[in-house]
Every structure is written in C-alpha cells, then in structure tokens.
Scaffold this motif. Structure first.
Motif, PDB file in Angstrom:
ATOM      1  N   LEU A 106      42.925  19.932  32.270  1.00 25.37           N
ATOM      2  CA  LEU A 106      42.875  21.160  33.041  1.00 25.37           C
ATOM      3  C   LEU A 106      42.718  20.787  34.504  1.00 25.37           C
ATOM      4  CD1 LEU A 106      40.452  23.173  30.716  1.00 25.37           C
ATOM      5  CD2 LEU A 106      42.963  22.979  30.608  1.00 25.37           C
ATOM      6  N   TYR A 107      43.834  20.845  35.236  1.00 25.74           N
ATOM      7  CA  TYR A 107      43.827  20.477  36.650  1.00 25.74           C
ATOM      8  C   TYR A 107      43.334  21.663  37.465  1.00 25.74           C
ATOM      9  CZ  TYR A 107      46.569  16.446  35.239  1.00 25.74           C
ATOM     10  OH  TYR A 107      46.997  15.284  34.642  1.00 25.74           O
ATOM     11  N   VAL A 108      42.247  21.445  38.208  1.00 29.17           N
ATOM     12  CA  VAL A 108      41.619  22.528  38.957  1.00 29.17           C
ATOM     13  C   VAL A 108      41.876  22.338  40.440  1.00 29.17           C
ATOM     14  CG1 VAL A 108      39.465  23.721  39.454  1.00 29.17           C
ATOM     15  CG2 VAL A 108      39.852  22.736  37.178  1.00 29.17           C
ATOM     16  N   GLN A 109      42.570  23.303  41.032  1.00 25.33           N
ATOM     17  CA  GLN A 109      42.880  23.294  42.459  1.00 25.33           C
ATOM     18  C   GLN A 109      41.723  23.891  43.269  1.00 25.33           C
ATOM     19  OE1 GLN A 109      45.679  26.352  43.791  1.00 25.33           O
ATOM     20  NE2 GLN A 109      46.757  24.787  44.955  1.00 25.33           N
ATOM     21  N   ASP A 110      41.140  24.968  42.741  1.00 24.46           N
ATOM     22  CA  ASP A 110      40.066  25.679  43.438  1.00 24.46           C
ATOM     23  C   ASP A 110      38.918  25.880  42.441  1.00 24.46           C
ATOM     24  OD1 ASP A 110      38.361  27.771  44.394  1.00 24.46           O
ATOM     25  OD2 ASP A 110      39.980  28.563  45.629  1.00 24.46           O
ATOM     26  N   TRP A 111      37.853  25.100  42.617  1.00 26.85           N
ATOM     27  CA  TRP A 111      36.754  25.069  41.651  1.00 26.85           C
ATOM     28  C   TRP A 111      36.074  26.434  41.499  1.00 26.85           C
ATOM     29  CZ3 TRP A 111      35.623  22.349  37.693  1.00 26.85           C
ATOM     30  CH2 TRP A 111      34.326  22.310  37.158  1.00 26.85           C
ATOM     31  N   ALA A 112      35.740  27.076  42.606  1.00 27.10           N
ATOM     32  CA  ALA A 112      35.058  28.372  42.533  1.00 27.10           C
ATOM     33  C   ALA A 112      35.949  29.416  41.859  1.00 27.10           C
ATOM     34  CB  ALA A 112      34.650  28.836  43.929  1.00 27.10           C
ATOM     35  N   ALA A 113      37.230  29.422  42.204  1.00 20.53           N
ATOM     36  CA  ALA A 113      38.162  30.380  41.591  1.00 20.53           C
ATOM     37  C   ALA A 113      38.317  30.100  40.098  1.00 20.53           C
ATOM     38  CB  ALA A 113      39.518  30.319  42.289  1.00 20.53           C
ATOM     39  N   PHE A 114      38.366  28.827  39.717  1.00 21.12           N
ATOM     40  CA  PHE A 114      38.485  28.463  38.304  1.00 21.12           C
ATOM     41  C   PHE A 114      37.263  28.940  37.518  1.00 21.12           C
ATOM     42  CE2 PHE A 114      37.984  25.268  34.840  1.00 21.12           C
ATOM     43  CZ  PHE A 114      39.172  25.499  34.163  1.00 21.12           C
ATOM     44  N   ARG A 115      36.078  28.683  38.053  1.00 20.77           N
ATOM     45  CA  ARG A 115      34.837  29.143  37.403  1.00 20.77           C
ATOM     46  C   ARG A 115      34.847  30.655  37.225  1.00 20.77           C
ATOM     47  NH1 ARG A 115      31.102  28.260  41.364  1.00 20.77           N
ATOM     48  NH2 ARG A 115      31.666  30.344  42.017  1.00 20.77           N
ATOM     49  N   ASP A 116      35.220  31.377  38.280  1.00 18.76           N
ATOM     50  CA  ASP A 116      35.238  32.838  38.211  1.00 18.76           C
ATOM     51  C   ASP A 116      36.294  33.331  37.219  1.00 18.76           C
ATOM     52  OD1 ASP A 116      33.234  32.771  40.100  1.00 18.76           O
ATOM     53  OD2 ASP A 116      34.529  33.364  41.773  1.00 18.76           O
ATOM     54  N   THR A 117      37.427  32.656  37.169  1.00 18.17           N
ATOM     55  CA  THR A 117      38.474  33.026  36.214  1.00 18.17           C
ATOM     56  C   THR A 117      37.998  32.838  34.781  1.00 18.17           C
ATOM     57  OG1 THR A 117      40.389  32.710  37.657  1.00 18.17           O
ATOM     58  CG2 THR A 117      40.729  32.293  35.312  1.00 18.17           C
ATOM     59  N   ILE A 118      37.365  31.714  34.499  1.00 22.30           N
ATOM     60  CA  ILE A 118      36.858  31.482  33.137  1.00 22.30           C
ATOM     61  C   ILE A 118      35.826  32.552  32.782  1.00 22.30           C
ATOM     62  CG2 ILE A 118      35.642  29.882  31.614  1.00 22.30           C
ATOM     63  CD1 ILE A 118      38.592  29.097  32.259  1.00 22.30           C
ATOM     64  N   ASP A 119      34.976  32.915  33.736  1.00 19.63           N
ATOM     65  CA  ASP A 119      34.007  33.995  33.494  1.00 19.63           C
ATOM     66  C   ASP A 119      34.729  35.298  33.136  1.00 19.63           C
ATOM     67  OD1 ASP A 119      31.772  32.408  33.941  1.00 19.63           O
ATOM     68  OD2 ASP A 119      31.549  33.043  36.040  1.00 19.63           O
ATOM     69  N   ARG A 120      35.786  35.643  33.888  1.00 18.74           N
ATOM     70  CA  ARG A 120      36.537  36.878  33.608  1.00 18.74           C
ATOM     71  C   ARG A 120      37.216  36.810  32.249  1.00 18.74           C
ATOM     72  NH1 ARG A 120      37.761  36.202  38.788  1.00 18.74           N
ATOM     73  NH2 ARG A 120      39.880  35.478  38.414  1.00 18.74           N
ATOM     74  N   LEU A 121      37.757  35.643  31.889  1.00 19.41           N
ATOM     75  CA  LEU A 121      38.423  35.508  30.594  1.00 19.41           C
ATOM     76  C   LEU A 121      37.424  35.630  29.439  1.00 19.41           C
ATOM     77  CD1 LEU A 121      41.011  32.682  31.350  1.00 19.41           C
ATOM     78  CD2 LEU A 121      41.403  35.158  31.243  1.00 19.41           C
ATOM     79  N   VAL A 122      36.245  35.070  29.616  1.00 23.11           N
ATOM     80  CA  VAL A 122      35.199  35.212  28.589  1.00 23.11           C
ATOM     81  C   VAL A 122      34.848  36.691  28.433  1.00 23.11           C
ATOM     82  CG1 VAL A 122      32.762  34.766  28.058  1.00 23.11           C
ATOM     83  CG2 VAL A 122      34.263  32.883  28.783  1.00 23.11           C
ATOM     84  N   ARG A 123      34.660  37.393  29.548  1.00 20.90           N
ATOM     85  CA  ARG A 123      34.338  38.827  29.478  1.00 20.90           C
ATOM     86  C   ARG A 123      35.472  39.606  28.809  1.00 20.90           C
ATOM     87  NH1 ARG A 123      32.444  37.909  34.752  1.00 20.90           N
ATOM     88  NH2 ARG A 123      34.228  38.997  35.664  1.00 20.90           N
ATOM     89  N   LEU A 124      36.704  39.233  29.100  1.00 19.74           N
ATOM     90  CA  LEU A 124      37.840  39.913  28.485  1.00 19.74           C
ATOM     91  C   LEU A 124      37.826  39.734  26.971  1.00 19.74           C
ATOM     92  CD1 LEU A 124      40.685  41.311  29.490  1.00 19.74           C
ATOM     93  CD2 LEU A 124      41.593  39.215  28.530  1.00 19.74           C
ATOM     94  N   THR A 125      37.545  38.524  26.516  1.00 16.45           N
ATOM     95  CA  THR A 125      37.523  38.280  25.063  1.00 16.45           C
ATOM     96  C   THR A 125      36.358  38.992  24.388  1.00 16.45           C
ATOM     97  OG1 THR A 125      36.276  36.192  25.214  1.00 16.45           O
ATOM     98  CG2 THR A 125      38.687  36.051  25.295  1.00 16.45           C
ATOM     99  N   ASP A 126      35.344  39.342  25.156  1.00 16.94           N
ATOM    100  CA  ASP A 126      34.227  40.108  24.597  1.00 16.94           C
ATOM    101  C   ASP A 126      34.610  41.568  24.345  1.00 16.94           C
ATOM    102  OD1 ASP A 126      32.547  37.913  24.597  1.00 16.94           O
ATOM    103  OD2 ASP A 126      31.583  38.435  26.507  1.00 16.94           O
ATOM    104  N   THR A 127      35.670  42.041  25.006  1.00 16.92           N
ATOM    105  CA  THR A 127      36.043  43.456  24.903  1.00 16.92           C
ATOM    106  C   THR A 127      37.423  43.669  24.279  1.00 16.92           C
ATOM    107  OG1 THR A 127      36.957  43.443  27.143  1.00 16.92           O
ATOM    108  CG2 THR A 127      34.623  44.056  26.901  1.00 16.92           C
ATOM    109  N   ARG A 128      38.076  42.603  23.850  1.00 15.93           N
ATOM    110  CA  ARG A 128      39.401  42.697  23.230  1.00 15.93           C
ATOM    111  C   ARG A 128      39.395  41.911  21.925  1.00 15.93           C
ATOM    112  NH1 ARG A 128      39.153  44.486  27.871  1.00 15.93           N
ATOM    113  NH2 ARG A 128      40.883  44.997  29.252  1.00 15.93           N
TER     114      ARG A 128
END
Length: 194
Positions: A106-128
């Motif tokens: 998993l090549y990460v260009q922007d660490w903060a954005a990657f962390r926030d994206t993973i957080d959003r994806l986890v939240r999405l899987t909690d509601t779908r």
C-alpha cells in the motif's frame, strides 16, 4: 456490447470509463475509448473525476452514480493518490477501493489523508452491508508478510483478491503502530510503504 444487447434489447447502451485514481497502470488504455460512440471517458485527475461524481471538497460526502438501474455510492479516498475514489455497490455488497486497500504494498502518498480515508472506510462498513472489499492488485504471497518482488508477472501463490471489512480495521491498527515512521512496514496481509 452488441452481443449483450442482442440478449438484453434496449434502445441504446452507454459505456462509462471511470477510474479509482489517475496512475498510469489504470488509465493507460483510455485512448481506445476516445472516439467510441455512446462512451463517456471521465478524466482521472482529481478536479475532473471529483466534479463528475459531485464530490467537491467535503471528504465526508457520499454521492451516488446511477449506472442505469444500478446505483453506486462514491466517496473520496485520497492518500494513495490525491484523486482516489472508492465505490460501493449495495447490490453485491462490494467495496471497490482501487489501490487504497488490497493484498499487497500500500503506497501512501499523503499519510494524513490515508489515515483519514481508512477511518471513513471503516465507518462506511459499519453502516453498509459490505460482503467484500476489493482492490485492484494482489502482490502478496500466501505466506504471511511475504510479497512478490516488484514487476513479478508470475504469481502462482497469491491469496484471493477479496478481503473482509476487517482488513480495513487491521490497516487502521497498523497506521497507529507505524505512527510517523517512514519506510516499509510489513504485516501478514499487506505492506505499508510510506
């Protein structure tokens, strides 16, 4: 499409070429669609793709894309690439993560954005109802923590592409563990390259 239309008659059928991000291995074939009738090729750069999907600047916004009776949910997912987008298909439960999450490096260009994206994806899987998380590559072997060398074309011992939503939580835990360390960080099912 002609064969499909013969079995599924319609007045017309459109093709949409839309990417999860703008890296060359994803967009290299776009030219073949440039003059094709009833075809829309959406530029994969952030401004074009996000505008087409109505994502704007609100990273928490989830939009929809109607494919003609099949509606996908779309959300911005930068980190691997600034223009990255993730698609969720409620019909199958598939979460298409592009190069953001897959069994490999998993090549990460922007660490903060990657962390926030993973957080959003986890939240999405909690509601779908997510049946599978699907990325665009497989680079790991079936031996935990061991990947194939870069540019390997024969990979006989790779794990399946589909992952459970738990993989997102595993990556989130790894993000906390990696913290501010750069370099290559190996885990059983993925490697974070920061």
């Amino acid at each position: 499409m002609a064969r499909w239309l013969a079995d599924n008659p319609r007045d017309r059928y459109e093709l949409l070429v839309l990417h999860t991000h703008a890296h060359g291995d994803h967009v290299a074939g776009d030219g073949q669609f440039a003059d094709r009738p009833d075809t829309v090729v959406v530029g994969a750069d952030r401004a074009t793709a996000w505008a087409y999907l109505g994502l704007g600047g609100d990273l928490d916004r989830v939009t929809t894309l109607d494919l003609g009776g099949r509606v996908l949910e779309c959300l911005a997912s930068p980190g691997h690439h600034e223009a990255a987008v993730t698609f969720y298909d409620a019909y199958t439960g598939f979460l298409f993560t592009g190069d953001t999450v897959y069994p490999g490096r998993l090549y990460v260009q922007d660490w903060a954005a990657f962390r926030d994206t993973i957080d959003r994806l986890v939240r999405l899987t909690d509601t779908r109802a997510v049946s599978h998380v699907l990325g665009c590559h497989i680079e790991m072997t079936t031996t935990p923590g061991v990947d194939y060398p870069i540019r390997t074309t024969y990979q006989p011992d790779e794990p399946p592409l589909q992952m459970s939503p738990q993989r997102l939580r595993d990556i989130r835990a790894a993000i906390d563990e990696v913290a501010e360390q750069t370099g290559r960080h190996s885990y059983a099912d993925f490697i974070i390259c920061r």
